[in-house]
Scaffold this active site. Structure first.
Site, PDB file in Angstrom:
ATOM      1  N   ARG A  53     -38.909  41.476  28.670  1.00 55.03           N
ATOM      2  CA  ARG A  53     -40.058  42.561  28.069  1.00 55.03           C
ATOM      3  C   ARG A  53     -40.695  41.062  27.365  1.00 55.03           C
ATOM      4  NH1 ARG A  53     -38.948  40.381  23.877  1.00 55.03           N
ATOM      5  NH2 ARG A  53     -40.481  41.621  22.618  1.00 55.03           N
ATOM      6  N   GLY A  54     -42.039  41.537  26.880  1.00 55.27           N
ATOM      7  CA  GLY A  54     -42.791  40.453  26.422  1.00 55.27           C
ATOM      8  C   GLY A  54     -43.708  40.111  27.532  1.00 55.27           C
ATOM      9  N   ALA A  55     -45.186  40.047  27.366  1.00 55.00           N
ATOM     10  CA  ALA A  55     -46.031  39.998  28.195  1.00 55.00           C
ATOM     11  C   ALA A  55     -45.808  38.786  28.962  1.00 55.00           C
ATOM     12  CB  ALA A  55     -47.466  40.117  27.524  1.00 55.00           C
ATOM     13  N   ARG A  90     -45.494  48.394  34.048  1.00 55.38           N
ATOM     14  CA  ARG A  90     -45.747  48.517  32.619  1.00 55.38           C
ATOM     15  C   ARG A  90     -47.287  48.228  32.666  1.00 55.38           C
ATOM     16  NH1 ARG A  90     -42.301  45.941  27.918  1.00 55.38           N
ATOM     17  NH2 ARG A  90     -43.265  47.411  26.973  1.00 55.38           N
ATOM     18  N   GLN A 206     -37.766  45.742  18.281  1.00 58.04           N
ATOM     19  CA  GLN A 206     -37.721  44.253  18.769  1.00 58.04           C
ATOM     20  C   GLN A 206     -37.787  43.285  17.656  1.00 58.04           C
ATOM     21  OE1 GLN A 206     -39.914  46.629  19.915  1.00 58.04           O
ATOM     22  NE2 GLN A 206     -40.559  46.348  21.987  1.00 58.04           N
ATOM     23  N   ASP A 247     -50.666  41.614  24.044  1.00 56.90           N
ATOM     24  CA  ASP A 247     -50.263  41.805  25.405  1.00 56.90           C
ATOM     25  C   ASP A 247     -51.668  41.782  26.420  1.00 56.90           C
ATOM     26  OD1 ASP A 247     -48.100  42.983  23.941  1.00 56.90           O
ATOM     27  OD2 ASP A 247     -47.372  43.140  26.154  1.00 56.90           O
ATOM     28  N   ASN A 257     -51.486  44.657  21.062  1.00 56.72           N
ATOM     29  CA  ASN A 257     -50.206  44.318  20.797  1.00 56.72           C
ATOM     30  C   ASN A 257     -49.436  45.423  20.294  1.00 56.72           C
ATOM     31  OD1 ASN A 257     -48.147  42.140  20.592  1.00 56.72           O
ATOM     32  ND2 ASN A 257     -48.114  42.493  18.388  1.00 56.72           N
ATOM     33  N   LYS A 258     -48.170  45.375  20.406  1.00 59.39           N
ATOM     34  CA  LYS A 258     -46.878  46.387  19.913  1.00 59.39           C
ATOM     35  C   LYS A 258     -47.708  47.328  18.604  1.00 59.39           C
ATOM     36  CE  LYS A 258     -44.084  46.862  21.543  1.00 59.39           C
ATOM     37  NZ  LYS A 258     -44.257  47.649  22.420  1.00 59.39           N
TER      38      LYS A 258
HETATM   39  O1  MRU Z   1     -43.027  46.137  24.677  1.00 62.38           O
HETATM   40  P1  MRU Z   1     -42.620  44.790  24.496  1.00 62.38           P
HETATM   41  O2  MRU Z   1     -41.481  44.417  23.792  1.00 62.38           O
HETATM   42  O3  MRU Z   1     -42.730  44.017  25.735  1.00 62.38           O
HETATM   43  O4  MRU Z   1     -43.873  44.389  23.393  1.00 62.38           O
HETATM   44  C1  MRU Z   1     -43.898  43.139  23.313  1.00 62.38           C
HETATM   45  C2  MRU Z   1     -45.096  42.561  22.570  1.00 62.38           C
HETATM   46  O5  MRU Z   1     -45.546  43.489  21.829  1.00 62.38           O
HETATM   47  C3  MRU Z   1     -45.278  41.060  22.143  1.00 62.38           C
HETATM   48  O6  MRU Z   1     -46.079  41.056  20.921  1.00 62.38           O
HETATM   49  C4  MRU Z   1     -46.263  40.730  23.104  1.00 62.38           C
HETATM   50  O7  MRU Z   1     -45.792  40.951  24.391  1.00 62.38           O
HETATM   51  C5  MRU Z   1     -46.850  39.379  22.992  1.00 62.38           C
HETATM   52  S1  MRU Z   1     -45.413  38.158  23.379  1.00 62.38           S
HETATM   53  C6  MRU Z   1     -45.645  36.627  23.691  1.00 62.38           C
END
Ligand code: MRU
Length: 363
Positions: A53-55, A90, A206, A247, A257-258
Site C-alpha cells: 500500500r502507499g501511493a 484502488r 498505518q 495520494d 491523503n488518508k
Molecule cells: O491506504 P494507504 O495505506 O495506501 O494510504 C497511504 C497514504 O495515505 C499515504 O499517506 C500516501 O499514499 C502517500 S505515501 C507516500
C-alpha cells in the site's frame, strides 16, 4: 532502509527474474514476512488487500503486475485486460494509473514477444526513480526542518523538533525512504534532535503499526497518539510542523491523503503550525483542479471500522469493536484544499501549493 542490519526495498525482482517479492505489510508490525507474486491476479490482490500500500508502492506493484500478465500472454487484449484489472484495485492514488500508463505506452508499440522484458525494465526504472525522488524529497525537507530550528530563539535550539505525521508515508509506502518520512530520516541521520508524533490512523492503523515500526527500526524517537490528539497538542505548542504524504495532488495543489488529514490541516491552520505535504511527480494529477469535487475517494470495507487487528497472546487476531448490528462507513481518503498547505515538498524542490508553484517546478 535496514531491518536487523539488512537493507530492504519494499518490492524487488526475485532471483528467477520472473516473479516479484514484496514485504507483507498486513503482518507488520508483529511479523516481518515476505510474499512472492507470480501472476497479475496475485499482484492485483496484493494491492487490493493492502499487502502492499502507499501511493508510490502500489504504482510500482501495478507496473510489475503488467510484466507478470505479459509473461503469460503478451497480446494487445491481455495487456488491456491486465491494465483494467490492476487499475481497478484502488481508485484514489493516481500513481497507480500513472505507472500502468507508463508501462503500457512503453510496451504497446513493441512486437508481443518483446513486451514482457520491456515491461520488466520499465517497472524497474520506475522503482529506481521512486527511490531517487524520495531521497531528494528528504533533502529538500531536511532544509525546511533546519530552517525551523534556526528560527528558534537561542535557548530553544537544543529542544527536539516535534513533527506530527498522519498515516504511513514512509519507506513502506514507497520503494525506499518514503515521502513525508524521508526528511525525518535525513534529519535523524544528520544528528538533528527530532521527535515524531505518529497518528494511529484509524481504521487500518498505518501510523500505529507501520510508521511506528519504521521509525523504531531507524531509531527515530517517536510517540504514537490517537487521531484526535493532534489538535490538542498543537494548541499547547507541542507540534512544530506537520508533514504528510499525498495520494493525488491536483494541479492547483489540493492534496488527497488518508482520511483525517484534512482535520489535521485545519488544526494546524488554526494554531499557526506549518503543514507540509511531501510528494513525487508521479502523485500529481495535472488533469484535475478541484480535489474535493474531482478525486474519487475509495470506500473500503466497513469491517475495517467495526473490527480491529492486533496481536493477542503472540498471534495476530481480529476483534469486534462495535455492537452487533451497528453499521460502519469507511471512506479511506479526504482532500485538504491548497489554502491549508504551507508548501509542497517535491523531488525538484519546495513549492507553494498552487498551479503557479507546481508549474514553476515542472515547467
Ligand atoms: O491506504 P494507504 O495505506 O495506501 O494510504 C497511504 C497514504 O495515505 C499515504 O499517506 C500516501 O499514499 C502517500 S505515501 C507516500
Amino acid at each position: 532502509m535496514k531491518i536487523d542490519g539488512k537493507a530492504w526495498r519494499t518490492i524487488w525482482l526475485e532471483p528467477d527474474g520472473r516473479s516479484i517479492g514484496v514485504i507483507d505489510q498486513i503482518q507488520l508490525p508483529h511479523r516481518f514476512t515476505t510474499r512472492t507474486l507470480r501472476s497479475c491476479d496475485e499482484a492485483a490482490e496484493a494491492i487490493r488487500t493492502m499487502v502492499v500500500r502507499g501511493a508510490p508502492l502500489i504504482g510500482v506493484t501495478g507496473a510489475y503486475g503488467l510484466m507478470l500478465a505479459l509473461q503469460v500472454d503478451p497480446s494487445d487484449a491481455a495487456l488491456a485486460a491486465a491494465f483494467e484489472q490492476l487499475n481497478a484495485t484502488r481508485p484514489t492514488a493516481v500513481n497507480l494509473r500513472w505507472a500502468l500508463e507508463r508501462v503500457r505506452d512503453r510496451v504497446a508499440p513493441l512486437p508481443p514477444e518483446q513486451r514482457a522484458e520491456a515491461a520488466k525494465a520499465e517497472a524497474a526504472a520506475i522503482a529506481d526513480e521512486d527511490v531517487a525522488m524520495c531521497e531528494a524529497i528528504g533533502d529538500h525537507g531536511l532544509a525546511i526542518f533546519q530552517q525551523l530550528v534556526a528560527a528558534r530563539p537561542a535557548e530553544r535550539q537544543q529542544e527536539p523538533l516535534r513533527v506530527l505525521t498522519h498515516c504511513n508515508a514512509g519507506w513502506l509506502a514507497t520503494v525506499d525512504w518514503g515521502t513525508a518520512l524521508a526528511p525525518i530520516y535525513k534529519a535523524h541521520r544528520a544528528g538533528m534532535n527530532i521527535h515524531v508524533w505518529a497518528d494511529e490512523t484509524r481504521p487500518r492503523n498505518q501510523g500505529a503499526s507501520l510508521t511506528a515500526y519504521e521509525l523504531g527500526r531507524e531509531g527515530v524517537p517517536h510517540t504514537v497518539i490517537v487521531d484526535n490528539a493532534g489538535g490538542h497538542l498543537m494548541q499547547h505548542g507541542q507540534v512544530d510542523a506537520v508533514i504528510v504524504g499525498t495520494d493525488r495532488t491536483t494541479r492547483r495543489g489540493d492534496v488527497c491523503n488518508k482520511i483525517g488529514t484534512y482535520l489535521k490541516a485545519l488544526a494546524a491552520h488554526d494554531n499557526n503550525v506549518p503543514f507540509y505535504v511531501a510528494l513525487p511527480a508521479s502523485t500529481i494529477d495535472w488533469s484535475i483542479d478541484d480535489g474535493v469535487a474531482e478525486i474519487p475517494i475509495e470506500a473500503r470495507d466497513a469491517r475495517e471500522v467495526t473490527h480491529i487487528q492486533g496481536r493477542v497472546a503472540g498471534e495476530l487476531a481480529v476483534v469486534q469493536l462495535t455492537p452487533d448490528g451497528s453499521e460502519g462507513f469507511n471512506p479511506a481518503f479526504d482532500v485538504t484544499p491548497a489554502r491549508l498547505v504551507t508548501a509542497l515538498i517535491t523531488e525538484r524542490g519546495v513549492a507553494p501549493a498552487s498551479e503557479d508553484g507546481l508549474r514553476n517546478l515542472y515547467a
